[in-house]
Design a protein around this motif. Structure first.
Motif, short mmCIF file in Angstrom:
data_model
loop_
_atom_site.label_atom_id
_atom_site.label_comp_id
_atom_site.label_asym_id
_atom_site.label_seq_id
_atom_site.Cartn_x
_atom_site.Cartn_y
_atom_site.Cartn_z
N ARG A 208 0.83 -1.22 0.00
CA ARG A 208 0.00 0.00 0.00
C ARG A 208 0.86 1.26 0.00
N VAL A 209 1.86 1.28 0.89
CA VAL A 209 2.75 2.44 0.97
C VAL A 209 3.58 2.55 -0.31
N ARG A 210 4.04 1.39 -0.80
CA ARG A 210 4.86 1.40 -2.03
C ARG A 210 4.07 1.98 -3.22
N SER A 211 2.79 1.63 -3.34
CA SER A 211 2.01 2.17 -4.46
C SER A 211 1.79 3.67 -4.29
N ARG A 212 1.63 4.15 -3.05
CA ARG A 212 1.53 5.59 -2.80
C ARG A 212 2.84 6.29 -3.16
N MET A 213 3.95 5.61 -2.86
CA MET A 213 5.27 6.20 -3.15
C MET A 213 5.45 6.41 -4.65
N ARG A 214 4.92 5.50 -5.44
CA ARG A 214 5.02 5.66 -6.91
C ARG A 214 4.34 6.95 -7.36
N GLN A 215 3.26 7.30 -6.66
CA GLN A 215 2.53 8.51 -7.03
C GLN A 215 3.14 9.77 -6.40
N LEU A 216 3.82 9.59 -5.28
CA LEU A 216 4.44 10.72 -4.57
C LEU A 216 5.76 11.17 -5.19
N PHE A 217 6.51 10.20 -5.71
CA PHE A 217 7.92 10.46 -6.04
C PHE A 217 8.29 10.19 -7.49
N ASN A 218 9.24 10.98 -7.97
CA ASN A 218 10.05 10.62 -9.14
C ASN A 218 11.25 9.85 -8.59
N LEU A 219 11.58 8.75 -9.22
CA LEU A 219 12.76 7.99 -8.78
C LEU A 219 13.98 8.44 -9.58
N LEU A 220 14.98 8.94 -8.86
CA LEU A 220 16.28 9.26 -9.47
C LEU A 220 17.32 8.40 -8.77
N ALA A 221 18.07 7.65 -9.55
CA ALA A 221 18.98 6.67 -8.94
C ALA A 221 20.42 6.90 -9.38
N PHE A 222 21.32 6.89 -8.40
CA PHE A 222 22.75 6.85 -8.70
C PHE A 222 23.07 5.48 -9.29
N ASP A 223 24.13 5.41 -10.04
CA ASP A 223 24.62 4.15 -10.55
C ASP A 223 24.99 3.23 -9.37
N LYS A 224 24.68 1.93 -9.52
CA LYS A 224 24.98 0.98 -8.43
C LYS A 224 26.47 0.96 -8.06
N GLY A 225 27.31 1.32 -9.05
CA GLY A 225 28.76 1.29 -8.82
C GLY A 225 29.31 2.62 -8.36
N SER A 226 28.44 3.56 -7.95
CA SER A 226 28.91 4.88 -7.50
C SER A 226 29.88 4.73 -6.34
N ARG A 227 30.97 5.49 -6.41
CA ARG A 227 32.00 5.35 -5.37
C ARG A 227 31.53 5.95 -4.03
N ASP A 228 32.13 5.49 -2.97
CA ASP A 228 31.87 6.03 -1.64
C ASP A 228 32.72 7.29 -1.50
#
Length: 220
Positions: free
Chosen positions: A197-217
């Motif tokens: 339920r929360v996850r489906s609300r999150m889809r409507q609340l947010f744009n997902l912007l993701a760093f590359d999985k290999g982004s350095r620390d």
């Protein structure tokens, strides 16, 4: 702050021009925005801070979002009427960027960056009033979503951030109020943590912007 020239930001004795005015519209220059963000980042986080070349694409999208470039955002599938969910590995710089980006648009209403674990600690101390406090009409960026502990008040467990996000969703529908958040978790992990339920609300609340999985620390 100069409301007549919101494209010019002054830090100490230095003036940063982020673009030029054309009528009532600002034509922003991305390279000039990066120069400002790098300088402001050093002022906020110390001399070791820097904008990394490999992060330029995600920073470009963040800049487009915050300056409200509806046309270019649409090309990237970003809806500027929704909030941001900025995801990426630990230490990639999500929190620093969200603390930094609001300074790019000082003429806009700022949001407060709040660690999710602090919200849970507050709940443990004062209970459901906390959920009301963060489900109000302020602007927030909830930092480090998904790794906070479960809340517990008078022996009752509560998935505090799940409840807060449901309240923020109601505010989004009724007042178009945006919420931002950062997380190290992926979509499936968020669903496991907060439920469908929360996850489906999150889809409507947010744009997902993701760093590359290999982004350095960047903390080392």
């Amino acid at each position: 702050m100069n409301y007549h020239a919101p494209h010019i930001i002054v830090e100490g004795a230095v003036q940063y021009q982020l673009g030029k005015l054309q009528g009532k519209q600002i034509l922003y220059d991305f390279e000039k925005m990066v120069v400002y963000l790098d300088a402001k980042g050093k002022l906020m986080f110390g001399k070791k801070f820097k904008i990394y070349r490999e992060d330029k694409e995600i920073i470009y999208k963040l800049c487009l979002y915050f300056i409200g470039d509806r046309t270019r955002c649409a090309q990237y599938g970003i809806d500027i009427d929704k909030g941001l969910l900025l995801s990426g590995p630990i230490g990639c710089g999500k929190t620093s960027l969200m603390k930094l980006m609001k300074h790019l648009v000082p003429h806009q209403r700022p949001y407060e960056v709040i660690p999710c674990r602090n919200i849970v600690f507050s709940f443990n101390h004062i209970g459901y009033k906390t959920i009301e406090e963060y489900g109000n009409s302020q602007f927030f960026c909830f930092d480090d979503l998904g790794v906070e502990p479960i809340g517990r008040h008078f022996g009752k467990d509560c998935n505090v951030l799940g409840e807060v996000l449901l309240s923020r969703y109601d505010l989004f529908l009724s007042h178009k109020l945006k919420t931002h958040t950062t997380t190290n978790l992926n979509a499936q992990e968020l669903e496991d943590r907060y439920g469908n339920r929360v996850r489906s609300r999150m889809r409507q609340l947010f744009n997902l912007l993701a760093f590359d999985k290999g982004s350095r620390d960047k903390r080392s």
